[in-house]
Write an enzyme that holds these catalytic residues in place. Structure first.
Site, mmCIF file in Angstrom:
data_model
loop_
_atom_site.group_PDB
_atom_site.id
_atom_site.type_symbol
_atom_site.label_atom_id
_atom_site.label_comp_id
_atom_site.label_asym_id
_atom_site.label_seq_id
_atom_site.Cartn_x
_atom_site.Cartn_y
_atom_site.Cartn_z
ATOM 1 N N HIS A 1 51.985 8.613 0.230
ATOM 2 C CA HIS A 1 53.257 8.956 0.857
ATOM 3 C C HIS A 1 54.277 7.847 0.607
ATOM 4 O O HIS A 1 53.923 6.665 0.610
ATOM 5 C CB HIS A 1 53.084 9.106 2.373
ATOM 6 C CG HIS A 1 52.076 10.134 2.788
ATOM 7 N ND1 HIS A 1 50.737 9.863 2.881
ATOM 8 C CD2 HIS A 1 52.229 11.445 3.126
ATOM 9 C CE1 HIS A 1 50.095 10.951 3.267
ATOM 10 N NE2 HIS A 1 50.972 11.932 3.419
ATOM 11 N N MET B 1 56.606 15.044 5.523
ATOM 12 C CA MET B 1 56.846 13.784 4.801
ATOM 13 C C MET B 1 56.099 13.705 3.469
ATOM 14 O O MET B 1 55.819 12.614 2.976
ATOM 15 C CB MET B 1 56.423 12.607 5.679
ATOM 16 C CG MET B 1 57.064 12.562 7.057
ATOM 17 S SD MET B 1 56.346 11.249 8.046
ATOM 18 C CE MET B 1 56.936 11.700 9.693
ATOM 19 N N SER B 2 55.786 14.851 2.893
ATOM 20 C CA SER B 2 55.048 14.816 1.617
ATOM 21 C C SER B 2 55.498 15.973 0.733
ATOM 22 O O SER B 2 56.576 16.528 0.927
ATOM 23 C CB SER B 2 53.545 14.923 1.890
ATOM 24 O OG SER B 2 53.223 16.207 2.389
ATOM 25 N N TYR C 1 56.392 6.818 2.664
ATOM 26 C CA TYR C 1 56.516 5.947 3.845
ATOM 27 C C TYR C 1 55.477 4.830 3.874
ATOM 28 O O TYR C 1 55.622 3.861 4.611
ATOM 29 C CB TYR C 1 56.470 6.751 5.157
ATOM 30 C CG TYR C 1 55.173 7.484 5.436
ATOM 31 C CD1 TYR C 1 54.029 6.802 5.840
ATOM 32 C CD2 TYR C 1 55.102 8.861 5.313
ATOM 33 C CE1 TYR C 1 52.852 7.479 6.098
ATOM 34 C CE2 TYR C 1 53.929 9.546 5.558
ATOM 35 C CZ TYR C 1 52.806 8.843 5.952
ATOM 36 O OH TYR C 1 51.644 9.512 6.192
ATOM 37 N N GLU C 2 54.446 4.964 3.064
ATOM 38 C CA GLU C 2 53.448 3.890 3.008
ATOM 39 C C GLU C 2 53.952 2.709 2.189
ATOM 40 O O GLU C 2 53.336 1.635 2.208
ATOM 41 C CB GLU C 2 52.150 4.410 2.365
ATOM 42 C CG GLU C 2 51.434 5.456 3.200
ATOM 43 C CD GLU C 2 50.238 6.014 2.440
ATOM 44 O OE1 GLU C 2 49.158 5.398 2.489
ATOM 45 O OE2 GLU C 2 50.387 7.053 1.780
ATOM 46 N N ASN D 1 52.729 21.265 14.788
ATOM 47 C CA ASN D 1 53.499 21.000 16.011
ATOM 48 C C ASN D 1 54.875 21.623 15.832
ATOM 49 O O ASN D 1 55.266 21.908 14.703
ATOM 50 C CB ASN D 1 53.663 19.478 16.196
ATOM 51 C CG ASN D 1 54.314 18.834 14.968
ATOM 52 O OD1 ASN D 1 53.654 18.629 13.934
ATOM 53 N ND2 ASN D 1 55.590 18.535 15.054
ATOM 54 N N ALA E 1 50.567 19.048 6.406
ATOM 55 C CA ALA E 1 50.841 19.346 7.810
ATOM 56 C C ALA E 1 52.343 19.205 7.988
ATOM 57 O O ALA E 1 52.960 18.319 7.389
ATOM 58 C CB ALA E 1 50.117 18.347 8.703
ATOM 59 N N HIS F 1 43.220 9.176 6.119
ATOM 60 C CA HIS F 1 43.299 9.681 4.747
ATOM 61 C C HIS F 1 42.288 8.936 3.881
ATOM 62 O O HIS F 1 42.291 7.708 3.838
ATOM 63 C CB HIS F 1 44.695 9.467 4.164
ATOM 64 C CG HIS F 1 45.746 10.339 4.783
ATOM 65 N ND1 HIS F 1 46.193 11.499 4.200
ATOM 66 C CD2 HIS F 1 46.417 10.219 5.940
ATOM 67 C CE1 HIS F 1 47.098 12.053 4.979
ATOM 68 N NE2 HIS F 1 47.256 11.307 6.044
ATOM 69 N N HIS G 1 51.367 11.445 16.459
ATOM 70 C CA HIS G 1 50.435 11.669 15.356
ATOM 71 C C HIS G 1 49.149 12.314 15.891
ATOM 72 O O HIS G 1 48.502 13.096 15.189
ATOM 73 C CB HIS G 1 50.144 10.331 14.661
ATOM 74 C CG HIS G 1 49.340 10.458 13.398
ATOM 75 N ND1 HIS G 1 49.631 11.375 12.407
ATOM 76 C CD2 HIS G 1 48.247 9.782 12.953
ATOM 77 C CE1 HIS G 1 48.755 11.254 11.419
ATOM 78 N NE2 HIS G 1 47.903 10.298 11.723
ATOM 79 N N SER H 1 46.526 16.521 5.632
ATOM 80 C CA SER H 1 45.810 16.079 6.829
ATOM 81 C C SER H 1 44.792 17.110 7.280
ATOM 82 O O SER H 1 45.122 18.281 7.453
ATOM 83 C CB SER H 1 46.791 15.862 7.990
ATOM 84 O OG SER H 1 47.878 15.106 7.562
HETATM 85 N N1 HPA Z 1 57.810 15.974 11.175
HETATM 86 C C1 HPA Z 1 57.513 15.373 10.006
HETATM 87 N N2 HPA Z 1 56.319 15.394 9.471
HETATM 88 C C2 HPA Z 1 55.345 16.066 10.136
HETATM 89 C C3 HPA Z 1 55.580 16.700 11.352
HETATM 90 C C4 HPA Z 1 56.898 16.664 11.889
HETATM 91 O O1 HPA Z 1 57.190 17.202 12.973
HETATM 92 N N3 HPA Z 1 54.409 17.268 11.744
HETATM 93 C C5 HPA Z 1 53.496 16.972 10.777
HETATM 94 N N4 HPA Z 1 54.062 16.245 9.808
#
Ligand code: HPA
Length: 281
Positions: A83, A211-212, A85-86, A235, A113, A61, A253, A30
């Site tokens: 991903h 998640m990647s 999740y997609e 974060n 990220a 993306h 997000h 990202s």
């Molecule tokens: N959790 C999962 N995936 C993420 C996060 C998170 O806090 N931040 C960025 N991608």
């Protein structure tokens, strides 16, 4: 997927890039799409034009391969990754990695990220990944083993290349005083984790969560690539109060994108410096 699917995609890419032979493949997480501006003699190949290549869907993306030189080094980069999740299968998520290998590339840089779990971290930090956790997720190598790529039961005792990871850490230190190193925990998403999950992950030894990256790293290690991974901590993970967002403890997000956006030029400079390491190889 069969070996022929990977070969078909590889041959198509070869027909577009001629005699360029990239020294390093980079998966842009990202915000890192800004690296596209740095390419000289840029060739872009849309995923949808490559036989058997999956197509990117998530907002923010892109979906193309970037091929060209940066600081004189031939590079191939994925602008937009796949991903789980997609809705992709793991052999789709990891498809490009094996294509990179068939293109003759042995060095891979994975960027992403992630949420910080280690309490010493803060948003905006960069963490060099030194190991990973993916207990609760199916393996990208599940199913018939393709012996052309690697063995049935590959070792994962050292996924991330120590030498190149150390060099990347030093580069990050040059640009920020917030270089970190740690364990990346993979969660399937797309929902962010619960505070209980993050607490559990911390006890299990995770420093960051995302998640990647993990499926790609396992696939790359399986086929003998030297892998390096770096996370931008966008974060603090669920349930960890962030000093930066006092007004709301709900993860979004938007928060992830905001931090990724803030640090993208630093991230780009770090990656550009890292690329220089491949000049002499
Ligand atoms: N959790 C999962 N995936 C993420 C996060 C998170 O806090 N931040 C960025 N991608």
């Amino acid at each position: 997927m069969n070996f022929e699917n990977y070969q078909r995609a590889t041959n198509y890419i070869k027909s577009k890039i001629g005699d360029i032979s990239p020294k390093l493949a980079i998966v842009l997480g990202s915000g890192l799409g800004v690296l596209a501006d740095e390419f000289e003699d840029l060739i872009t190949i849309k995923y949808k034009d490559i036989p058997d290549f999956p197509v990117s869907t998530v907002s923010g993306h892109a979906g193309e391969l970037l091929i060209g030189t940066i600081s004189g080094v031939p590079i191939i980069a994925m602008n937009g990754r796949f991903h789980y999740y997609e809705g992709y299968n793991l052999d789709e998520v990891t498809f490009p990695i094996r294509v990179f290998r068939l293109l003759g590339i042995t060095n891979l840089l994975l960027t992403n990220a992630s949420g910080g779990i280690n309490l010493d971290f803060q948003a905006g930090d960069f963490m060099v990944i030194n190991d990973q956790l993916s207990f609760f997720a199916e393996s990208a190598l599940r199913g018939k083993n393709l012996d052309e790529f690697g063995t049935r039961f590959p070792s994962m005792s050292q996924i991330y290349d120590i030498d190149f990871s150390g060099k990347l850490f030093d580069i990050i230190n040059k640009y920020t005083n917030r270089a970190q190193t740690g364990v990346y925990a993979y969660m399937k998403g797309p929902s962010y984790e619960t505070p209980a999950e993050i607490k559990a992950l911390r006890i299990l030894g995770a420093d960051a969560v995302g998640m990647s990256t993990v499926p790609e790293a396992i696939t790359a290690k399986h086929c003998g690539m030297r892998v390096v991974g770096v996370s931008c901590i966008t974060n603090m993970a669920s349930g960890i109060s962030s000093s930066l967002s006092i007004e709301s403890s709900e993860l979004s997000h938007e928060e992830v994108k905001e931090t990724a956006d803030k640090v993208k030029y630093t991230f780009k400079n770090i990656v550009k410096d890292y690329i220089q390491l491949f000049k002499v190889l």
